[in-house]
Scaffold this motif. Structure first.
Motif: not given
Lengths: 301, 301, 301, 301
Positions: A209, A220, A224-225, A227-228, A263, A299, A301, B231, B243-244, B263, B293, B296-301
């Motif tokens: 999470l 973190l 993210r990776r 999850n990607a 997330p 994730v 929108g 994505m 994505a990664y 988003p 980076r 800090g933008w990522s949809v994954f956490g």
């Protein structure tokens, strides 16, 4: 939330098309396809659930997520010398791309890739050490020491592991296996036989999470990776479809379970043994789609 | 934000490995690979930019995102009878899967899939009507009526469109083309030749943000789905890698542009003509990774 | 005849491009690539030879011809339920088609097909029984009881048999293997390690001549069929080329040997350890082409 | 001979499974599948026949044999820079290998390869010049000036030539087409529409017998090579099967005809419009197998 879960569980109880239970592993073929469980764990560990959420099932390929986290912790980016990060466009147990791409599996979530990850974690250790490490990781993530391996399932899988052995031996031929195939596959079938309830799995997923309150087992950046990779590769050759319909990263297992991550918000687990044509839980996918839509979780929108 | 963009542009200006400019379209082969532009548009339309963000370039495959939005508006889910939603595991212009999968392209962002989408939008209309509709859509999204098609680029692509014609004729043979291949491909090469600056592209991408303030051209449900497809399929056989590394949905074009969506937060455009082995902008990918980076933008956490 | 063979041997002795000795089997990698032998056996058993025709070498895949003859004798047309009769269009050790074609190998002369044949011959017997049967067959064909298996080569191949084990396990997963993979592959590596001189091999090939005087081990109808398979599939993905250049059925082995049949006229064996890109003897192919042209031997006119 | 042909024709007249008439070319779909003709031409031109041997039919892909002979005469071995000599292991109209092998078709008898041959013969000439050259060649081989092209069939094929155009455009994209696709495909569909009776076809095939008395249009060395290609590639992905069952080189056409060569002995033509799963005449294959067995004709012993 509870009302939504109850409603979904009620709908799923009467769904006519429940998919087909995996038949190639005898122990799994016995499972009653009428079962359905769903659970949502908040970062704090608070859990909402409905249906058969307290029934243990075999997590199968969902174990690949925990093993990838362990591999990244042990080997860091070196693991990517042995496995790629792209969706395969093929079935979960395909050997074709392995031949076309020099024995490097497409990603850690197809069988060949997961076998490479297990082989990398093994190094010169015994399978039981690796399996103990995996259980410790899952138990810590779920904050529940009772999680263990179902030996009957492991034994059943071992007896029908020809295709996974073929993948391992093929990688050995291409120089991408460090341990004897028997050792790596022995470990692999046991990791697939980890048994959890839907509630336990939802709690275990909180480590992805990435927010305070949830167990922090990996950084973190790694969350993210992982999850990607779950988003692009978590449902084999139906990963695009899952992203399109659900909009959240997830990983399915042939036992009928799916672990899904919203997330920062919640870890979701769902279980229903009947599978669709791509090997993912038929009702599980549908239920998670309804949950995500009901909660407005996506994730994208 | 501005400082970060300036820093990224400065780094990119001196990057030694800039990839290779696409050589198969003569007009594109002439472009100076030293160029680099980046722009970030907030939902309101406020734009931060750096580098050559005011230089027009050919958006090429990024047009597939706008065309998909138009197709969903015109045909709704019927479009999915003609094209799938899965990553291909192959190159952007592969014809192989078309043969193995009965003429149904894998997704709307590989060439075959985009040609099917264009063909579906055409119906019995003239190409110029469809192209006018596309330009209106992009102009509305960017709130900028000056955006147009570069006829020299279109003409150059038409002359070397053999592979795209092959894809169209192959789909015709499989019953998945409604118009003469010449008409559909004629439309397709013109849509690829839409010309925009990095700033304009960043502004146009706001229709995928899904928050108040941004132009609302499609529903939130569709925004999520388009982002999901970007994505999983937006970077051809490097979508998993994007994505990664970046953790945001994006769509690349062989002209060196990439449109990326954070988003709810921002629409990002980047442009650098040199491509990597997968046909995506080499520096563009790197720059967006640094930006995501840094913010800090990522949809994954 | 003798003059022609002497001339060919002399030419081959000074050929600059001798191909590359197979490196993946350590025992074979040691062989001196300077060697070259050629022998022609008439139906009566009379032999003409030149070069190193008295040096023993590993017949490797040429054993597949003898094993097919044994399988047809034991199982008749039932063998065709387990293996096809078509050229593969792929490398000798490809696993790709096995996946696409439900575990049924393309023909008995690619590795997977030969493994299926060996597995079918094994039934419930011990490997040593099958190997004894193979040696008896070859000894009868060559009228020479001294032919045997090189155990050092067999052991060397066993240690690097990962890819062949992968093929066997994959067939097991598809229901096309009756014995444990270890047993079948153990037999297979030993059959490949049969050792013969070029002269012995030429004499052994007479059972495919189909005329009085030659040893009659199989019926004329079967001789024709085995020769047909050698023509279309005997040189892996260079079978078409061999038919085009030489015009006679033949079977090559990775040890550098080739057995060629001029139906009714002569059995030809040639040996030179260096292989071309398709895994066939570089000089062997060239020498047989020269011999066939010199003698005017071709089945095609 | 005559008695054998009569007997075969009688058996074929009552055969229950006659295959399916090719449906993708409207003019061919109309043909009555009850028809069957067989003819054997000796080198001298003497012909034995039975059944509907005087009914004209579309030779379709059998034209590829005559065109290859013309191409070898015009370009010699240069033709092999544009097309290979290996069986494909795939369907006759597959585009897959073209992508994997840089636009070089596998052999001159799959569609892509035949298109490359036609394109090579065209050079800067008009299609009608090439078609006139083809007719002259066939007329000379058959010693019959009445053979011509069925324009209705050609027109029908042109209208459904999408897949062949796709092959041509794909080769153009890979640099393996010299003329506009429309010109090459226009020529190609007309060459396929050459119309002959079974008797005429049997007579025309004599140029491949390689013995005195037969028309000598190409050298013996070339005859052997054309026959070799017919053996390994003449029946698409059933070439191995034809070699195995019949043991003679042959070339089939989707019109239901097959031309078969018994080198030095006879040219055989057979026609029955119903096709098997591989696109070869169902009864034609069976009839030729019976004839070859009855006569003891086989190149393999």
């Amino acid at each position: 939330m509870q009302a939504l879960l109850d409603q979904i569980a009620a709908e799923m109880a009467t769904a006519p098309d429940r998919g087909r239970v995996a038949s190639y592993i005898p122990e799994l073929a016995k499972i009653d396809p009428q079962q359905f469980g769903i659970a949502v764990a908040l970062p704090s560990g608070e859990v909402y659930s409905a249906g058969d959420a307290a029934t243990p099932f075999s997590i199968q390929s969902i174990s690949k997520v925990f093993m990838l986290a362990i591999a990244l912790g042990r080997l860091g980016d070196q693991i990517w010398a042995r496995v790629g990060r792209e969706p395969s466009g093929l079935a979960f147990n395909s050997i074709l791309q392995l031949e076309q791409e020099n024995g490097i599996p497409r990603n850690p979530f197809v069988n060949a890739g997961a076998i490479a990850v297990t082989d990398a974690i093994l190094q010169n250790r015994q399978p039981r050490e690796v399996l103990a490490e995996l259980l410790r990781f899952i138990q810590a993530a779920a904050e529940d020491d009772s999680i263990t391996i179902n030996q009957a399932v492991a034994k059943s899988e071992q007896a029908t592991a020809h295709r996974n052995i073929a993948l391992a031996e093929f990688m050995a031929a291409m120089g991408n296996l460090r341990n004897p195939a028997a050792l790596t596959i022995g470990t692999y079938v046991h990791q697939c036989a980890v048994e959890m309830t839907t509630t336990q799995l939802a709690r275990a997923g909180r480590f992805l999470l990435g927010v305070p309150g949830a167990p922090r087992l990996v950084s973190l950046a790694r969350i993210r990776r992982i999850n990607a990779l779950m988003m692009t590769c978590g449902h084999y050759d139906a990963s695009g479809e899952f992203a399109y319909r659900v909009g959240l990263p997830g990983k399915s297992g042939v036992g009928g379970g799916i672990l899904v991550v919203a997330p920062g918000k919640a870890s979701i687990a769902v279980w229903s043994p009947g599978l669709n044509a791509n090997g993912n839980s038929q009702l599980g996918t549908l239920a998670v789609e309804k949950l995500a839509r009901g909660m407005g979780w996506s994730v994208f929108g």
